[in-house]
Design an enzyme around this catalytic site. Sequence first.
Site, mmCIF file in Angstrom:
data_model
loop_
_atom_site.group_PDB
_atom_site.id
_atom_site.type_symbol
_atom_site.label_atom_id
_atom_site.label_comp_id
_atom_site.label_asym_id
_atom_site.label_seq_id
_atom_site.Cartn_x
_atom_site.Cartn_y
_atom_site.Cartn_z
ATOM 1 N N LYS A 113 27.114 37.575 34.735
ATOM 2 C CA LYS A 113 26.674 38.960 34.586
ATOM 3 C C LYS A 113 25.304 39.153 35.228
ATOM 4 O O LYS A 113 24.387 38.349 35.031
ATOM 5 C CB LYS A 113 26.608 39.351 33.103
ATOM 6 N N ASP A 143 29.042 39.876 38.378
ATOM 7 C CA ASP A 143 29.558 41.159 37.888
ATOM 8 C C ASP A 143 28.382 42.066 37.566
ATOM 9 O O ASP A 143 27.622 41.794 36.636
ATOM 10 C CB ASP A 143 30.421 40.926 36.651
ATOM 11 N N GLU A 169 31.605 41.779 41.677
ATOM 12 C CA GLU A 169 32.439 42.731 40.945
ATOM 13 C C GLU A 169 31.647 44.011 40.675
ATOM 14 O O GLU A 169 30.559 43.973 40.115
ATOM 15 C CB GLU A 169 32.891 42.079 39.637
ATOM 16 N N ASP A 197 36.320 47.032 39.690
ATOM 17 C CA ASP A 197 36.730 46.964 38.281
ATOM 18 C C ASP A 197 36.733 48.366 37.694
ATOM 19 O O ASP A 197 37.771 49.009 37.555
ATOM 20 C CB ASP A 197 35.793 46.039 37.506
ATOM 21 N N LYS A 221 42.754 44.916 34.063
ATOM 22 C CA LYS A 221 42.758 44.600 32.638
ATOM 23 C C LYS A 221 43.903 45.360 31.990
ATOM 24 O O LYS A 221 44.051 46.574 32.203
ATOM 25 C CB LYS A 221 41.421 44.988 31.999
#
Length: 335
Positions: A113, A143, A169, A197, A221
């Site tokens: 992250k 991400d 991401e 995403d 997802k």
Amino acid sequence: MTTHPPLPEPAELLADAHVVALPMRVRFRGVDVRETVVLRGPAGWGEFGPFPEYGDAEAVAWLRSAVDAAWHGFPAPVRTRVPVNATVPAVPAAQVPAVLARFEGRTVAVKIKVAERGQDLDDDAARVAAVRALLPDAELRVDANGGWDVAQALVALERLGEHGLAYAEQPAPTIEGLAAVREGLADRGIPVLVAADESVRKETDPLAVARAGAADLLVVKAAPLGGVRRALEIVAQAGLPAVVSSALDSSVGIRAGLALAAALPELPWACGLGTVSLMREDVLREPLRPVDGELELRDAVPDPALLARLAVPAERRQWWLDRIRRVHALAGAAA
């Protein structure tokens, strides 16, 4: 897209619904305790866990996903084991070894992250460098959750890319921003791919990012896309490689992500399905945690004693049940 089947009535949905609180080992996307609902239907278990800040309209897809799993089951798999990345939250670099130690055995890939509010690029660079020092051969991806603008993303990815990144991401918040970052990386000769995403799961049209040529791959997802079957359709129509990820789910929600990853015709990337390792507690006695960088496809049946011990207080349970009823009504109105 395939039309969603009608949802069961609220009384049927809530007949075997359990609202639980799962304490985290480390804060992740601002969450210290993850509240979620697991519910049982005729085909097994499903999970409804949209984050509290998500509106009811956005939560409709999450309810459809839970019903898809618990009332209709999963598509036939084409593989029984799924490669999984470790996940490093936006922790100080000194905490990286402890986080990675929670992922058992060999680690083939790590998602890190970055662009966390209140931190800067030096923090991100130190975190990425710490992961690379520990895992010199692992595939790394970052991400940003749309936390950079285009200029910031290009500066950040040039610096972070020195540690060898496979992809970034959601480095910018919009589809137009992703396209500009992708073009800018190519112009600068920076070999970092762009993954979409939020630009897939939060857009009215999840295929818009593919049509715009704004990404090299998609992060999908099951829950926010309305279930495994709809996610499979989106990947097929987008024509881009896919990484399957989770939404900080219990093992019940991870099982849906596993079903999605197991049913994809091709799976070129390790999936973001290892986040149960970031939780102190789970609803399964043997949680779905990766070992040696893989998750084995198996059922996720909660333990009744754990459901009882992890149950939220009465007022929180009522909050979640009321939310399901509201979301159910919205889903019916949309249909």
